[in-house]
Design an enzyme around this catalytic site. Structure first.
Site, short mmCIF file in Angstrom:
data_model
loop_
_atom_site.label_atom_id
_atom_site.label_comp_id
_atom_site.label_asym_id
_atom_site.label_seq_id
_atom_site.Cartn_x
_atom_site.Cartn_y
_atom_site.Cartn_z
CG HIS A 144 -1.72 1.32 1.55
ND1 HIS A 144 -3.19 1.32 1.02
CD2 HIS A 144 -1.40 2.47 1.97
CE1 HIS A 144 -3.50 2.78 1.35
NE2 HIS A 144 -2.50 3.34 1.87
CD GLU A 145 1.84 3.52 3.63
OE1 GLU A 145 2.03 4.49 3.28
OE2 GLU A 145 0.94 3.27 4.39
CG HIS A 148 0.27 5.94 -0.92
ND1 HIS A 148 -0.94 6.75 -1.30
CD2 HIS A 148 -0.22 5.47 0.50
CE1 HIS A 148 -1.96 6.64 -0.24
NE2 HIS A 148 -1.37 5.90 0.64
CD GLU A 232 -4.66 6.47 2.50
OE1 GLU A 232 -4.66 5.08 2.99
OE2 GLU A 232 -4.00 7.27 2.36
#
EC number: 3.4.24.-
Length: 308
Positions: A144-145, A148, A232
């Site tokens: 997930h990071e 980003h 998100e």
């Protein structure tokens, strides 16, 4: 479903960002009408201040964010082998340079990423995240990071924060100029124009512009958080594209959502870049996000993952 969601989130982001820029320009026009009786002057002022502030924010080092959150860099694999390997493998799958790795010595499970480009990316996790998650769950959070970073979300968030700051600066500046103008008689030109005809229409435009400027900081913050929530969802979807395992991220969200440990000293300015909201609340049971929530409800994120 996965690729449709990614495409839909990207479209929403484009519309939100364009709307944000238009909104800032409208704030400038309103200030021009209030202060100069000429919308063009305010528009130019907003464009100049916005460009300068965004440039300063973009080129500020991510080390500032790490310092604000008391993160310490992991400089070798020997220090944190599991974390290092996970970040390295997710970066490799994403096709980006390996981000720098940081640890925040805090028992609350959380993580965040910084860096305005993949070449300057960095990932930080709390000690609580490493201690409380299984390897496959940790992989989901790191993916997930990394998503980003790959999606240039940090640059986008930085621009959004800068635009909110610009709106606040412009609004405050307008109020001060109006105050001093009323004391020194600086509004005589507008009064003269009103007396020469069209005073009713001018008065209505003036009132609308004044209300708009007063409410502008609140509206700008709501737009920023809407953008943050959308990113998100996009990062969640991209993480599944990288791991091919929705279960890992969904289980991580369940575990983090059920954890009541609060971060000791979360940075309020960095709240929107964390994996979940650092200030713990009943986010898991919440079904809909409020206008001023920086993250979607955990239940909503899990539901989307379960349909992938």
């Amino acid at each position: 479903m996965l690729f449709e969601q990614i495409a839909a989130n990207k479209r929403k982001t484009v519309f939100i960002v364009l709307g944000f820029f238009i909104f800032v320009m409208l704030v400038g026009c309103a200030i021009g009408i209030l202060v100069y009786n000429n919308y063009l002057n305010g528009l130019i002022m907003a464009a100049v201040i916005g460009a300068i502030y965004i440039a300063i924010m973009i080129f500020s080092s991510s080390k500032v964010v790490m310092t604000m959150n008391r993160a310490k860099e992991v400089t070798s694999k020997d220090q944190e082998p599991v974390l290092w390997d996970t970040v390295e493998s997710m970066a490799m799958v994403a096709g980006i340079p390996m981000p720098k790795v940081y640890i925040v010595e805090d028992p609350s499970p959380n993580a965040f990423a910084t860096g305005i480009s993949p070449e300057k990316g960095a990932v930080a996790v709390t000690r609580g995240l490493l201690d409380k998650l299984e390897r496959y769950e940790l992989e989901g959070v790191i993916a997930h990071e990394v998503a980003h970073i790959r999606n240039y979300d940090i640059r986008l968030s930085t621009i959004a924060i800068a635009l909110v700051a610009v709106v606040a600066i412009l609004s405050d500046l307008a109020m001060r100029m109006l105050f001093w103008g009323s004391i020194t008689g600086g509004n005589n030109n507008r009064k003269s124009n009103d007396n020469n005809g069209g005073g009713g229409a001018q008065a209505i435009i003036y009132i609308v512009a004044l209300v708009f400027v007063i409410l502008a900081p609140i509206i700008a913050t709501a737009i920023q958080f809407a953008l943050s929530r959308n990113r998100e969802y996009l990062a969640d979807a991209t993480a599944i594209e990288l791991t091919r395992n929705p279960t890992g991220l969904a289980d991580a969200l369940r575990k983090i959502g059920g954890d009541t440990t609060k971060m000791k000293q979360p940075s309020a300015a960095s709240e929107s870049i964390y994996f979940t909201t650092p200030s713990k609340g009943d986010k898991k049971k919440k079904e809909k996000a409020g206008l001023f929530d920086s993250h979607p409800p955990i239940a909503s994120r899990i539901e989307r993952l379960e349909h992938m």
